[in-house]
Design an enzyme around this catalytic site. Structure first.
Site, PDB file in Angstrom:
ATOM      1  N   HIS A  25      11.691  -1.711 -11.848  1.00 15.93           N
ATOM      2  CA  HIS A  25      11.642  -2.541 -13.060  1.00 15.93           C
ATOM      3  C   HIS A  25      11.483  -4.018 -12.685  1.00 15.93           C
ATOM      4  O   HIS A  25      10.793  -4.767 -13.361  1.00 15.93           O
ATOM      5  CB  HIS A  25      12.930  -2.359 -13.884  1.00 15.93           C
ATOM      6  CG  HIS A  25      12.988  -1.021 -14.552  1.00 15.93           C
ATOM      7  ND1 HIS A  25      13.255  -0.869 -15.887  1.00 15.93           N
ATOM      8  CD2 HIS A  25      12.794   0.231 -14.063  1.00 15.93           C
ATOM      9  CE1 HIS A  25      13.223   0.429 -16.198  1.00 15.93           C
ATOM     10  NE2 HIS A  25      12.958   1.109 -15.104  1.00 15.93           N
ATOM     11  N   ASP A 124      14.015  -6.431 -20.353  1.00 20.96           N
ATOM     12  CA  ASP A 124      13.663  -5.043 -20.087  1.00 20.96           C
ATOM     13  C   ASP A 124      13.994  -4.188 -21.309  1.00 20.96           C
ATOM     14  O   ASP A 124      15.117  -4.267 -21.845  1.00 20.96           O
ATOM     15  CB  ASP A 124      14.496  -4.590 -18.877  1.00 20.96           C
ATOM     16  CG  ASP A 124      13.958  -3.341 -18.230  1.00 20.96           C
ATOM     17  OD1 ASP A 124      13.692  -2.371 -18.960  1.00 20.96           O
ATOM     18  OD2 ASP A 124      13.819  -3.337 -16.995  1.00 20.96           O
ATOM     19  N   HIS A 157       8.893   9.344 -30.516  1.00 21.13           N
ATOM     20  CA  HIS A 157       8.970  10.545 -31.363  1.00 21.13           C
ATOM     21  C   HIS A 157      10.325  11.230 -31.197  1.00 21.13           C
ATOM     22  O   HIS A 157      10.895  11.721 -32.166  1.00 21.13           O
ATOM     23  CB  HIS A 157       7.849  11.522 -31.022  1.00 21.13           C
ATOM     24  CG  HIS A 157       6.486  11.007 -31.375  1.00 21.13           C
ATOM     25  ND1 HIS A 157       6.170  10.554 -32.637  1.00 21.13           N
ATOM     26  CD2 HIS A 157       5.372  10.850 -30.639  1.00 21.13           C
ATOM     27  CE1 HIS A 157       4.908  10.149 -32.644  1.00 21.13           C
ATOM     28  NE2 HIS A 157       4.403  10.315 -31.440  1.00 21.13           N
ATOM     29  N   CYS A 346       7.314   1.458   3.841  1.00 19.49           N
ATOM     30  CA  CYS A 346       6.032   0.876   4.256  1.00 19.49           C
ATOM     31  C   CYS A 346       5.602  -0.168   3.237  1.00 19.49           C
ATOM     32  O   CYS A 346       6.153  -0.215   2.132  1.00 19.49           O
ATOM     33  CB  CYS A 346       4.978   1.978   4.368  1.00 19.49           C
ATOM     34  SG  CYS A 346       4.321   2.500   2.771  1.00 19.49           S
ATOM     35  N   TRP A 366       5.866   5.308 -12.162  1.00 20.67           N
ATOM     36  CA  TRP A 366       4.797   4.580 -12.864  1.00 20.67           C
ATOM     37  C   TRP A 366       4.201   3.472 -11.989  1.00 20.67           C
ATOM     38  O   TRP A 366       2.997   3.223 -12.019  1.00 20.67           O
ATOM     39  CB  TRP A 366       5.302   4.029 -14.194  1.00 20.67           C
ATOM     40  CG  TRP A 366       4.227   3.365 -15.031  1.00 20.67           C
ATOM     41  CD1 TRP A 366       4.249   2.108 -15.534  1.00 20.67           C
ATOM     42  CD2 TRP A 366       2.978   3.946 -15.474  1.00 20.67           C
ATOM     43  NE1 TRP A 366       3.103   1.847 -16.257  1.00 20.67           N
ATOM     44  CE2 TRP A 366       2.302   2.956 -16.229  1.00 20.67           C
ATOM     45  CE3 TRP A 366       2.360   5.183 -15.286  1.00 20.67           C
ATOM     46  CZ2 TRP A 366       1.041   3.184 -16.810  1.00 20.67           C
ATOM     47  CZ3 TRP A 366       1.099   5.403 -15.872  1.00 20.67           C
ATOM     48  CH2 TRP A 366       0.460   4.401 -16.617  1.00 20.67           C
TER      49      TRP A 366
HETATM   50  N1  UDP Z   1       7.225   1.282  -2.274  1.00 23.29           N
HETATM   51  C1  UDP Z   1       7.011   0.518  -1.142  1.00 23.29           C
HETATM   52  N2  UDP Z   1       7.119   1.113   0.081  1.00 23.29           N
HETATM   53  C2  UDP Z   1       7.397   2.426   0.235  1.00 23.29           C
HETATM   54  C3  UDP Z   1       7.598   3.214  -0.921  1.00 23.29           C
HETATM   55  C4  UDP Z   1       7.497   2.601  -2.175  1.00 23.29           C
HETATM   56  O1  UDP Z   1       6.748  -0.675  -1.238  1.00 23.29           O
HETATM   57  O2  UDP Z   1       7.495   2.874   1.384  1.00 23.29           O
HETATM   58  C5  UDP Z   1       7.161   0.620  -3.593  1.00 23.29           C
HETATM   59  C6  UDP Z   1       5.932   1.033  -4.368  1.00 23.29           C
HETATM   60  O3  UDP Z   1       4.837   0.219  -3.998  1.00 23.29           O
HETATM   61  C7  UDP Z   1       6.377   0.864  -5.806  1.00 23.29           C
HETATM   62  C8  UDP Z   1       7.883   1.067  -5.760  1.00 23.29           C
HETATM   63  O4  UDP Z   1       8.265   1.019  -4.375  1.00 23.29           O
HETATM   64  O5  UDP Z   1       6.099  -0.436  -6.260  1.00 23.29           O
HETATM   65  C9  UDP Z   1       8.306   2.406  -6.313  1.00 23.29           C
HETATM   66  O6  UDP Z   1       8.235   2.361  -7.692  1.00 23.29           O
HETATM   67  P1  UDP Z   1       7.885   3.658  -8.553  1.00 23.29           P
HETATM   68  O7  UDP Z   1       7.898   3.254  -9.979  1.00 23.29           O
HETATM   69  O8  UDP Z   1       6.646   4.291  -8.074  1.00 23.29           O
HETATM   70  O9  UDP Z   1       9.053   4.668  -8.213  1.00 23.29           O
HETATM   71  P2  UDP Z   1      10.647   4.559  -8.223  1.00 23.29           P
HETATM   72  O10 UDP Z   1      11.044   4.009  -6.911  1.00 23.29           O
HETATM   73  O11 UDP Z   1      11.044   3.678  -9.384  1.00 23.29           O
HETATM   74  O12 UDP Z   1      11.042   5.992  -8.392  1.00 23.29           O
END
Ligand code: UDP
Length: 470
Positions: A25, A124, A157, A346, A366
């Site tokens: 977020h 948010d 919904h 990474c 997302w």
């Molecule tokens: N991300 C990253 N390095 C990694 C894995 C994930 O920088 O090794 C970042 C990715 O680019 C994204 C965020 O972590 O911006 C993950 O957000 P996402 O909404 O996909 O998933 P969440 O972590 O909220 O489940």
């Protein structure tokens, strides 16, 4: 935290941006803040204590883009224990409401030092109660939705109670906003299987719509063309502004010169190791696999994924967060070191943008989804929970940029299916079509953020309106 490129004259409006304490977020709201600042607004990003101590700066240059940061207390100095979800959410609400009220009052009392004084709080959508505080302080409020319009409309919904009726009748769900049928397992898990979650958590998702009639504007991190029917439907209900994808400008329109990464992360990326390893691989040859910052797979599932990667015989870059590493099969790292690289974190954007990438096995968060769409990367969707199944549906059936793995009734993915899906996306009959669709969406995404593109126009219109209230 200064960056000359972004030193534009302040246009007489100051906005505060307040995110829910989750990385997925904070990042998009931070990116949106950079866009607003690059267009001359004064922007202050409010971070909250439970997460701000754990955030580390990313290192590729100055990404602060002339925005300021302030930190407020959210009820926790450390990472909170969320076992009692209701207690956690209550404490968060009470603490943030109080801290924000004090902060806004402080700005008021010291307006001479804070020209221009804040005019609006962008908050948010997970925290609709912020609006009350903002209004009490005499400011405008605008919610920011960090999930897609398709997902938002499903929650709406469900909030109105329409969805329950549809769900009781059949396995296929038809929604006024979407104009196509969804299967129950395409719905966000909080809607398809709410009994698995604490009521208080489900309420966070549904209550996003509880006071939208009181706001003059709401932002969504998406772009029109990606989900136009639903965007139009939402726009018929509320003053929706699609302003995404909120990812660093360097990967889109390149107008914010120093904006190469999000600037903040919960984990330290092993950047050099990843990029050097990718540099040594051929074009479109590598499977990148990551489940984001939160999802935690079971031990057996990790072993099965490891087998699937081995069977595919492709090069792979696998992000396994430090706390998950013990679930890897014994000596797997060493045994596969000629084929794979396993890292704890990474630089995902740089990885997705690398020419060596062949496909992304993703949990369909997302942000990850938008990043892969923006960078034209074919996907193998392995959604886990929350909005991820719906994002997978969009990837496979609406944008046609990937496949979704088949899992058993426990959600378990076996190695043959993973191997099959990787091959289908990288070399199967559909691979060419998927890659060409991915390239098309990459172009459309860039256009949305370029000068005059749909998201850029929406941002400009918002700023013009904000200034007109001055
Ligand atoms: N991300 C990253 N390095 C990694 C894995 C994930 O920088 O090794 C970042 C990715 O680019 C994204 C965020 O972590 O911006 C993950 O957000 P996402 O909404 O996909 O998933 P969440 O972590 O909220 O489940």
């Amino acid at each position: 935290m200064e960056g000359e490129v972004y030193q534009k004259p302040i246009k007489g409006a100051h906005v505060l941006v307040l995110s829910y304490p989750l990385l997925g977020h904070i990042n998009p709201m931070l990116q949106f803040s950079k866009r607003l600042a690059s267009k001359g607004l004064k922007v202050t990003v409010i971070t909250t204590t439970s997460i701000s101590n754990r955030l580390c700066p990313q290192t590729t240059g100055d990404s602060s883009c002339n925005i300021e940061f302030v930190r407020v207390y959210d009820g926790y100095e450390e990472e909170p224990d969320k076992v009692d979800v209701e207690a956690y959410l209550n404490r968060l609400r009470v603490s943030i409401s109080l801290s924000l009220f004090k902060l806004l009052d402080y700005y008021k009392q010291n307006s001479i030092n804070f020209y221009p004084t804040p005019k609006m709080v962008i908050y948010d959508a997970f925290m609709p109660w912020v609006l009350q505080v903002v209004k009490k302080s005499g400011l405008e409020g605008a919610p920011f939705f960090t999930q897609s319009c398709v997902v938002n409309s499903i929650y709406y919904h469900a909030y109105k109670g329409d969805l329950i009726t549809s769900l009781s009748g059949s396995d296929l769900v038809s929604l006024p906003s979407i104009g196509s049928l969804l299967r129950v397992d395409d719905l966000p898990s909080f809607v398809s299987t709410p009994s698995l979650y604490a009521n208080a958590l489900v309420k966070v998702l549904l209550d996003q719509f509880s006071n939208l009639e009181e706001v003059n504007c709401l932002f969504v991190n998406t772009m029109d063309v990606l989900e136009i029917k639903v965007v139009d439907w939402m726009a018929s209900q509320w003053a929706v502004k699609t302003i995404g994808p909120c990812i660093p400008s360097m990967y889109l329109d390149k107008r914010l010169e120093d904006d190469k990464d999000y600037g903040l992360s919960l984990f330290k990326a092993q950047t050099d190791a990843c990029i050097q390893w990718l540099d040594a691989r051929e074009s479109a040859s590598v499977v990148y696999i990551s489940m984001g910052s939160l999802a935690s797979l079971g031990g057996e599932q990790m072993v099965e994924i490891a087998k699937g990667l081995e069977k595919s015989n492709k090069f792979f870059l696998w992000v396994v967060r430090a706390l998950e590493e013990s679930k890897l099969p014994l000596n797997f790292k060493e045994k596969t070191s000629n084929k794979g690289l396993i890292v704890n974190w990474c630089p995902q954007l740089e990885v997705l943008a690398h020419s060596a990438l062949g496909c992304f096995v993703t949990h369909c968060g997302w942000n990850s989804t938008l990043e892969a769409v923006s960078l034209g990367v074919p996907m193998v969707a392995f959604p886990q929970w929350t909005d991820q199944p719906t994002n997978a549906k969009c990837i496979v059936d609406f944008w046609r940029t990937g496949v979704r793995v088949k899992v058993d009734d426990q959600g378990f993915l076996n190695s043959d299916e993973l191997e099959f899906s990787i091959r289908e996306v990288m070399e199967g009959e559909r691979a060419k079509e998927i890659r060409s669709n991915a390239t098309k969406w990459k172009q459309l995404t860039k256009e949305a953020m370029e000068e005059g593109g749909s998201s850029d126009r929406n941002i400009e219109e918002f700023i013009a309106k904000l200034l007109s209230y001055s």
